[in-house]
Design a protein around this motif. Structure first.
Motif, PDB file in Angstrom:
ATOM      1  N   TRP A   1      -4.043  10.415   0.665  1.00 43.11           N
ATOM      2  CA  TRP A   1      -4.818   9.416  -0.056  1.00 43.11           C
ATOM      3  C   TRP A   1      -3.959   8.172  -0.278  1.00 43.11           C
ATOM      4  CZ3 TRP A   1      -2.805  13.783  -2.233  1.00 43.11           C
ATOM      5  CH2 TRP A   1      -1.909  13.602  -3.297  1.00 43.11           C
ATOM      6  N   ARG A   2      -4.648   7.086  -0.638  1.00 43.35           N
ATOM      7  CA  ARG A   2      -3.969   5.817  -0.946  1.00 43.35           C
ATOM      8  C   ARG A   2      -3.940   5.664  -2.454  1.00 43.35           C
ATOM      9  NH1 ARG A   2      -5.717   0.955  -2.336  1.00 43.35           N
ATOM     10  NH2 ARG A   2      -7.861   1.671  -2.075  1.00 43.35           N
TER      11      ARG A   2
ATOM     12  N   TRP B   1       5.152  13.202   0.382  1.00 49.15           N
ATOM     13  CA  TRP B   1       5.797  12.121   1.120  1.00 49.15           C
ATOM     14  C   TRP B   1       4.933  10.881   1.014  1.00 49.15           C
ATOM     15  CZ3 TRP B   1      10.475  11.939   3.692  1.00 49.15           C
ATOM     16  CH2 TRP B   1      11.199  13.125   3.630  1.00 49.15           C
ATOM     17  N   LEU B   2       5.585   9.771   0.829  1.00 49.81           N
ATOM     18  CA  LEU B   2       4.908   8.496   0.702  1.00 49.81           C
ATOM     19  C   LEU B   2       5.170   7.653   1.938  1.00 49.81           C
ATOM     20  CD1 LEU B   2       6.016   7.583  -2.933  1.00 49.81           C
ATOM     21  CD2 LEU B   2       4.042   8.959  -2.221  1.00 49.81           C
ATOM     22  N   VAL B   3       4.152   6.966   2.376  1.00 53.33           N
ATOM     23  CA  VAL B   3       4.285   5.969   3.431  1.00 53.33           C
ATOM     24  C   VAL B   3       3.975   4.639   2.753  1.00 53.33           C
ATOM     25  CG1 VAL B   3       3.429   5.131   5.639  1.00 53.33           C
ATOM     26  CG2 VAL B   3       3.588   7.594   5.229  1.00 53.33           C
ATOM     27  N   VAL B   4       4.985   3.784   2.696  1.00 52.59           N
ATOM     28  CA  VAL B   4       4.860   2.508   1.999  1.00 52.59           C
ATOM     29  C   VAL B   4       4.804   1.398   3.042  1.00 52.59           C
ATOM     30  CG1 VAL B   4       5.949   0.973   0.315  1.00 52.59           C
ATOM     31  CG2 VAL B   4       6.191   3.465   0.070  1.00 52.59           C
TER      32      VAL B   4
ATOM     33  N   HIS C   1       0.863  -1.182   0.000  1.00 53.34           N
ATOM     34  CA  HIS C   1       0.000   0.000   0.000  1.00 53.34           C
ATOM     35  C   HIS C   1       0.899   1.232   0.000  1.00 53.34           C
ATOM     36  CE1 HIS C   1      -3.585  -2.369   0.878  1.00 53.34           C
ATOM     37  NE2 HIS C   1      -2.858  -3.022   1.769  1.00 53.34           N
ATOM     38  N   VAL C   2       0.539   2.217  -0.809  1.00 56.90           N
ATOM     39  CA  VAL C   2       1.277   3.474  -0.866  1.00 56.90           C
ATOM     40  C   VAL C   2       0.322   4.587  -0.467  1.00 56.90           C
ATOM     41  CG1 VAL C   2       2.568   5.081  -2.311  1.00 56.90           C
ATOM     42  CG2 VAL C   2       2.788   2.616  -2.685  1.00 56.90           C
ATOM     43  N   LEU C   3       0.640   5.248   0.638  1.00 60.15           N
ATOM     44  CA  LEU C   3      -0.155   6.360   1.126  1.00 60.15           C
ATOM     45  C   LEU C   3       0.586   7.645   0.802  1.00 60.15           C
ATOM     46  CD1 LEU C   3      -1.025   4.879   4.630  1.00 60.15           C
ATOM     47  CD2 LEU C   3      -2.184   4.505   2.445  1.00 60.15           C
TER      48      LEU C   3
ATOM     49  N   VAL D   1       1.448   9.681  10.339  1.00 59.53           N
ATOM     50  CA  VAL D   1       0.712   8.539   9.801  1.00 59.53           C
ATOM     51  C   VAL D   1       1.485   7.251  10.046  1.00 59.53           C
ATOM     52  CG1 VAL D   1       0.011   7.431   7.642  1.00 59.53           C
ATOM     53  CG2 VAL D   1      -0.660   9.787   8.111  1.00 59.53           C
ATOM     54  N   ALA D   2       2.787   7.260   9.795  1.00 62.02           N
ATOM     55  CA  ALA D   2       3.601   6.055   9.996  1.00 62.02           C
ATOM     56  C   ALA D   2       3.528   5.584  11.447  1.00 62.02           C
ATOM     57  CB  ALA D   2       5.046   6.321   9.586  1.00 62.02           C
ATOM     58  N   ALA D   3       3.579   6.525  12.387  1.00 58.51           N
ATOM     59  CA  ALA D   3       3.503   6.160  13.805  1.00 58.51           C
ATOM     60  C   ALA D   3       2.105   5.653  14.167  1.00 58.51           C
ATOM     61  CB  ALA D   3       3.877   7.360  14.667  1.00 58.51           C
ATOM     62  N   ALA D   4       1.091   6.329  13.662  1.00 60.80           N
ATOM     63  CA  ALA D   4      -0.287   5.966  14.005  1.00 60.80           C
ATOM     64  C   ALA D   4      -0.722   4.652  13.353  1.00 60.80           C
ATOM     65  CB  ALA D   4      -1.225   7.102  13.603  1.00 60.80           C
TER      66      ALA D   4
END
Length: 81
Positions: free
Chosen positions: A77-78, A51-54, A6-8, A19-22
């Motif tokens: 968004w995702r 920034w992406l959260v993968v 998933h890429v946020l 987001v990464a922590a949560a």
């Protein structure tokens, strides 16, 4: 076992870090999400970067709709694969 990633997409680094922590707290992730700076084409200024959260979801247990709603709380968004 599937290998879903998933890429946020988040508007800035602070939001991505939050987001990464949560994510770990909310979804009980076994693996820490990866943060990636995604500079827009032709932009050198860090202010213009997304920034992406993968996060890997090897078991396919994360509901994409829940992730959409979750990341929306940070104006993100995702991305669909």
């Amino acid at each position: 076992m599937s290998d879903v990633t998933h890429v946020l997409v988040l508007p800035d680094r602070d939001a991505a870090e939050e987001v990464a922590a949560a994510l770990g707290e909310r979804f009980g992730l076994a693996e820490e999400p990866q943060l990636v700076r995604d500079a827009l084409a032709g932009e050198d200024d860090a202010e213009d970067a997304q920034w992406l959260v993968v996060l890997r979801d090897e078991d396919g247990r994360l509901d994409p709709r829940e992730l959409d709603a979750f990341v929306g709380e940070w104006e993100g968004w995702r991305e669909e694969p």
